[in-house]
Design a protein around this motif. Structure first.
Motif, PDB file in Angstrom:
ATOM      1  N   LYS A   1       0.820  -1.210   0.000  1.00 46.66           N
ATOM      2  CA  LYS A   1       0.000   0.000   0.000  1.00 46.66           C
ATOM      3  C   LYS A   1       0.854   1.260   0.000  1.00 46.66           C
ATOM      4  CE  LYS A   1      -4.163  -1.889   2.194  1.00 46.66           C
ATOM      5  NZ  LYS A   1      -4.990  -1.919   3.424  1.00 46.66           N
ATOM      6  N   VAL A   2       1.947   1.251   0.780  1.00 48.78           N
ATOM      7  CA  VAL A   2       2.766   2.452   0.926  1.00 48.78           C
ATOM      8  C   VAL A   2       3.741   2.620  -0.231  1.00 48.78           C
ATOM      9  CG1 VAL A   2       4.477   3.630   2.362  1.00 48.78           C
ATOM     10  CG2 VAL A   2       2.554   2.441   3.436  1.00 48.78           C
ATOM     11  N   PHE A   3       4.433   1.546  -0.633  1.00 45.60           N
ATOM     12  CA  PHE A   3       5.499   1.649  -1.632  1.00 45.60           C
ATOM     13  C   PHE A   3       5.218   0.908  -2.934  1.00 45.60           C
ATOM     14  CE2 PHE A   3       7.850   1.844   2.529  1.00 45.60           C
ATOM     15  CZ  PHE A   3       8.156   3.197   2.465  1.00 45.60           C
ATOM     16  N   GLY A   4       4.179   0.068  -2.957  1.00 48.45           N
ATOM     17  CA  GLY A   4       3.899  -0.706  -4.158  1.00 48.45           C
ATOM     18  C   GLY A   4       4.734  -1.963  -4.289  1.00 48.45           C
ATOM     19  N   TYR A   5       5.473  -2.339  -3.231  1.00 45.77           N
ATOM     20  CA  TYR A   5       6.317  -3.528  -3.295  1.00 45.77           C
ATOM     21  C   TYR A   5       5.492  -4.789  -3.075  1.00 45.77           C
ATOM     22  CZ  TYR A   5       9.997  -0.046  -2.395  1.00 45.77           C
ATOM     23  OH  TYR A   5      10.822   1.046  -2.453  1.00 45.77           O
ATOM     24  N   THR A   6       5.798  -5.809  -3.867  1.00 45.04           N
ATOM     25  CA  THR A   6       5.127  -7.103  -3.680  1.00 45.04           C
ATOM     26  C   THR A   6       6.117  -8.249  -3.508  1.00 45.04           C
ATOM     27  OG1 THR A   6       5.012  -7.425  -6.082  1.00 45.04           O
ATOM     28  CG2 THR A   6       3.105  -6.380  -5.022  1.00 45.04           C
ATOM     29  N   THR A   7       7.376  -8.038  -3.897  1.00 47.50           N
ATOM     30  CA  THR A   7       8.366  -9.107  -3.792  1.00 47.50           C
ATOM     31  C   THR A   7       9.499  -8.714  -2.857  1.00 47.50           C
ATOM     32  OG1 THR A   7       9.766  -8.323  -5.612  1.00 47.50           O
ATOM     33  CG2 THR A   7       7.898  -9.744  -6.193  1.00 47.50           C
ATOM     34  N   VAL A   8      10.229  -9.715  -2.405  1.00 48.85           N
ATOM     35  CA  VAL A   8      11.375  -9.487  -1.523  1.00 48.85           C
ATOM     36  C   VAL A   8      12.416  -8.621  -2.225  1.00 48.85           C
ATOM     37  CG1 VAL A   8      13.330 -10.612  -0.401  1.00 48.85           C
ATOM     38  CG2 VAL A   8      11.036 -11.592  -0.185  1.00 48.85           C
ATOM     39  N   GLY A   9      12.676  -8.917  -3.512  1.00 53.54           N
ATOM     40  CA  GLY A   9      13.685  -8.166  -4.243  1.00 53.54           C
ATOM     41  C   GLY A   9      13.392  -6.677  -4.308  1.00 53.54           C
ATOM     42  N   GLN A  10      12.125  -6.320  -4.489  1.00 52.94           N
ATOM     43  CA  GLN A  10      11.762  -4.900  -4.530  1.00 52.94           C
ATOM     44  C   GLN A  10      12.054  -4.223  -3.197  1.00 52.94           C
ATOM     45  OE1 GLN A  10       7.654  -5.462  -5.632  1.00 52.94           O
ATOM     46  NE2 GLN A  10       8.043  -5.041  -7.808  1.00 52.94           N
ATOM     47  N   PHE A  11      11.728  -4.912  -2.116  1.00 56.37           N
ATOM     48  CA  PHE A  11      11.940  -4.337  -0.791  1.00 56.37           C
ATOM     49  C   PHE A  11      13.432  -4.234  -0.468  1.00 56.37           C
ATOM     50  CE2 PHE A  11      11.605  -4.950   4.034  1.00 56.37           C
ATOM     51  CZ  PHE A  11      11.422  -3.597   4.255  1.00 56.37           C
TER      52      PHE A  11
END
Length: 728
Positions: free
Chosen positions: A28-38
């Motif tokens: 919701k805050v950053f649009g991240y869905t995968t570990v790699g994105q985070f």
């Protein structure tokens, strides 16, 4: 956590490691869905004990870091809007004098939970002033446990939000830290490249980026990831260039004794050495059976159009057609008029000695139906050799007999879909493409964005181009204001013409009345086109001066009519917005007045300045400002005043705008893949990455030697960036 052989840690959903609630919050805050994105949500800076400032020595308006203990908390509702203010009073832990400081958090839900009386934390923020005391407003903070107090380490400060504060990000990243292994984060850069630059392997660099023992370790890791991005981008561009080399285009060799030769023979001036050299490069490209993809950059008035026209004629001589795509009807019409004038009798079909003429047509959205129908027929039949137009050329009803060359003027004003739509009209064989820009591009930008294009540059202006004098006009000084208007009337009395550019089109009636009534004391007001025209119309010295206004809200026909009148000399002073920034070519215009010049960027000011001094007459550019001489924005104007070198100004503009849009994000419509790479800070890295990629791709079957790199390269850029690269 047990994993199968095919398990990919970076591709895993966040919920796998962080739970559904945390994963949902990050999305919701950053649009991240995968570990790699985070994992690539890197800290923007770090704070450590060495940076600490005692509360008693806090400097106002500076960014500081303090370690302090919470001694009091309070909460009150906001009156002007919904929500609450959470206030924290802390006592200095760095000294024994008991100095206290207040912290303010707006809607500080997380702070209210974390910062209880007795908690010791590190606070970082800008020192402000409120109700006779210093305070930190909305500071970053990190709670220090006993271990952290005993063995202080740099604390990462991440891009955060009220719903995802720094402490929560750090805690979630810490959950993943134990998974930072060579198995989960395999290295894909070639070992010899890592050794050559002393870079860490990926899993170690990630650990140092998020959890450094010393701040210097974090910045060494940052270098590695910036290089990784530069390397992978250059590899993607190199692959794009390789693909272009395998695509088919119809070769368009020079034909002796036809249009191109006749055009050169009738030129009333001698081409510069640079024009000849660049023309030879393009001519050679056109003889190839794969599509030319060349960027032609040069200063306003450097003669790019002549170079492009010679290439167009070579294609027409070889049996093809050419299309020149311009971003506005004004610019398209200017190109049409200037090219027809340069071609003279060669712009009509028929025999002229040994050569033939060709039809040059203009197609814009505002053209009448009958004209559009006739023009489209000439294009489809092949009778028309050169078609100049705007987006109207992209319509389904426009069909080419044999499109051999596409010339795009001011590429940054077109979306990739528009350019691709025109190229698609060439059928199975792709047309050659020449992209022109009058906005000088710094070397690192050209390497990063246009790395798959061959770049040609024309720096020297042709003979006959008069120098342009540029001056700042401080409007708060009465004498300078008076001189500004007298300079305008002086140019008109000499038979010359004047541009006056304003930042906006209009004001409300009330604002305009105030502005005009109090112009002598109107510091801070922004001049509009309508207000400026009314002001000039009301000044006695301008009674006999023919003044007109021009702006983007006028319909196309009205804009064209005004520009035609100005070009004929029927208008003395044209008050305009930046609609005249690109392509307007009036040789009799000698004075450019830019109102409130600090509201324009460096490149924009340079482009506007280039509208005068085009006919051999000396040009002058006056940039007005109400700001004090020591204001930071006046520094930009001083840069413009000090040099007319567009490439030097492009570097200054890049530094001022910081990162900007290095992957044409405005064209792809979504975020770029680049997170760490800075074209300002990382110029050396970009150049080294380019050299390394060239060395790599020269190796036979490099993909077999480095299968991991080949695999990652295919998926490295996101879909929108991949589309951008593929269509440029």
């Amino acid at each position: 956590m047990a994993k199968s052989a095919t398990f990919s840690f970076e591709a895993a959903e966040l919920a796998t490691y962080l739970g559904a609630k945390n994963a949902s919050a990050l999305e919701k805050v950053f649009g991240y869905t995968t570990v790699g994105q985070f994992l690539w949500h890197f800290p923007r800076r770090y704070v450590e004990v060495g940076e600490l400032t005692p509360i008693s020595e806090l400097p106002f308006d500076d960014h500081v870091t303090v370690v302090a203990q919470v001694v009091n908390v309070s909460q009150r509702q906001m009156h002007s809007r919904r929500g609450f203010i959470f206030e924290v009073t802390v006592s200095d832990e760095l000294s024994s004098d008991g100095q206290e400081l207040k912290m303010t958090f707006f809607n500080g839900y997380q702070a209210r939970t974390d910062l209880q009386v007795g908690v010791i934390a590190m606070f970082s923020g800008k020192v402000g002033w409120y109700q006779d005391h210093l305070q930190l407003n909305q500071p970053d903070y990190a709670i220090l446990d006993e271990v952290a107090q005993a063995e202080p380490r740099p604390i990462p400060i991440y891009p955060a939000s009220a719903k995802m504060p720094n402490k929560r990000i750090r805690d979630l990243m810490a959950v993943l830290e134990e998974e930072f292994t060579a198995e989960n984060l395999p290295e894909f850069l070639p070992e010899k490249v890592l050794k050559a630059h002393s870079f860490q392997r990926r899993h170690m660099a990630l650990a140092d980026r998020h959890f450094p023992k010393e701040t210097k370790h974090a910045y060494i890791a940052r270098q590695r990831f910036a290089f990784e991005e530069a390397f992978m981008l250059q590899l993607a561009l190199a692959e794009r260039g390789r693909q272009l080399g395998t695509q088919h285009a119809v070769a368009r060799p020079k034909v002796v004794g036809k249009l191109a030769d006749n055009f050169d023979a009738q030129l009333p001036f001698t081409l510069t050495e640079e024009q000849v050299a660049v023309g030879d490069q393009i001519s050679s490209d056109l003889t190839q059976s794969h599509p030319m993809h060349r960027l032609l950059q040069g200063e306003v008035g450097s003669g790019k159009t002549v170079v492009a026209l010679r290439a167009i004629l070579q294609v027409i001589d070889a049996g093809g057609q050419a299309a020149l795509l311009a971003p506005t009807e004004v610019l398209a019409s200017q190109h049409y008029a200037s090219i027809k004038k340069m071609l003279g009798p060669l712009a009509e079909p028929g025999l002229f000695g040994e050569g033939e003429g060709t039809v040059v047509a203009l197609l814009t959205g505002s053209a009448k139906t009958a004209h559009r129908r006739e023009t489209r027929l000439g294009i489809a039949s092949g009778k028309t050799g050169l078609i100049i137009g705007t987006h109207a050329l992209l319509g389904d009803q426009v069909q080419f007999a044999d499109l051999g060359l596409v010339v795009v003027d001011e590429q940054h004003r077109f979306g990739v879909e528009q350019r691709d739509a025109l190229r698609a009209k060439a059928g199975d064989a792709l047309p050659h493409t020449l992209v022109m820009t009058a906005t000088p591009i710094p070397r690192t930008v050209a390497m990063t964005v246009f790395g798959d294009l061959e770049t040609s540059t024309i720096k020297r202006l042709p003979a006959g181009r008069a120098p342009i004098q540029t001056h700042i006009v401080p409007m708060q000084l009465t004498g300078f204001r008076s001189r500004l208007f007298s300079r305008m009337t002086e140019e008109v009395s000499k038979g010359h013409q004047v541009y006056v550019v304003c930042p906006r089109i209009s004001d409300s009636t009330a604002e305009q009345g105030v502005l005009l009534a109090t112009y002598e004391d109107s510091a801070g007001q922004t001049m509009s086109v309508e207000a400026m025209k009314e002001l000039l119309d009301g000044m006695p010295e301008f009674v006999a001066v023919r003044i007109e206004a021009l702006h983007s809200q006028m319909d196309a026909a009205e804009k064209q009519s005004i520009m035609d009148s100005f070009a004929r000399g029927d208008i003395d002073v044209l008050v305009s917005t930046t609609v005249i920034e690109v392509g307007v070519d009036v040789h009799n215009a000698t004075l450019m007045v830019i109102m409130d010049a600090e509201r324009f960027g460096i490149s924009q000011l340079h482009q506007l300045r280039g509208r005068v001094g085009r006919g051999g007459l000396p040009g002058t550019c006056l940039m007005t400002t109400w700001l004090d001489a020591d204001h930071p924005s006046v520094g930009r104007l001083k840069t413009i005043e000090s040099t007319t070198d567009g490439f030097e100004l492009a570097e200054a503009d890049l530094a001022e705008r910081k990162e900007g849009n290095i992957l044409g994000v405005q064209q792809s419509g979504s975020k770029s893949s680049l997170r760490e790479l800075s074209i300002i800070k990382d110029r050396a890295l970009i150049e080294q990455a380019r050299a390394d990629v060239v060395n790599l791709t020269e190796e036979a079957n490099w993909g077999k030697t480095y299968p991991q790199l080949l695999s990652v390269a295919g998926n490295w850029v996101d879909d929108s960036t991949k589309e951008y690269l593929n269509k440029n």
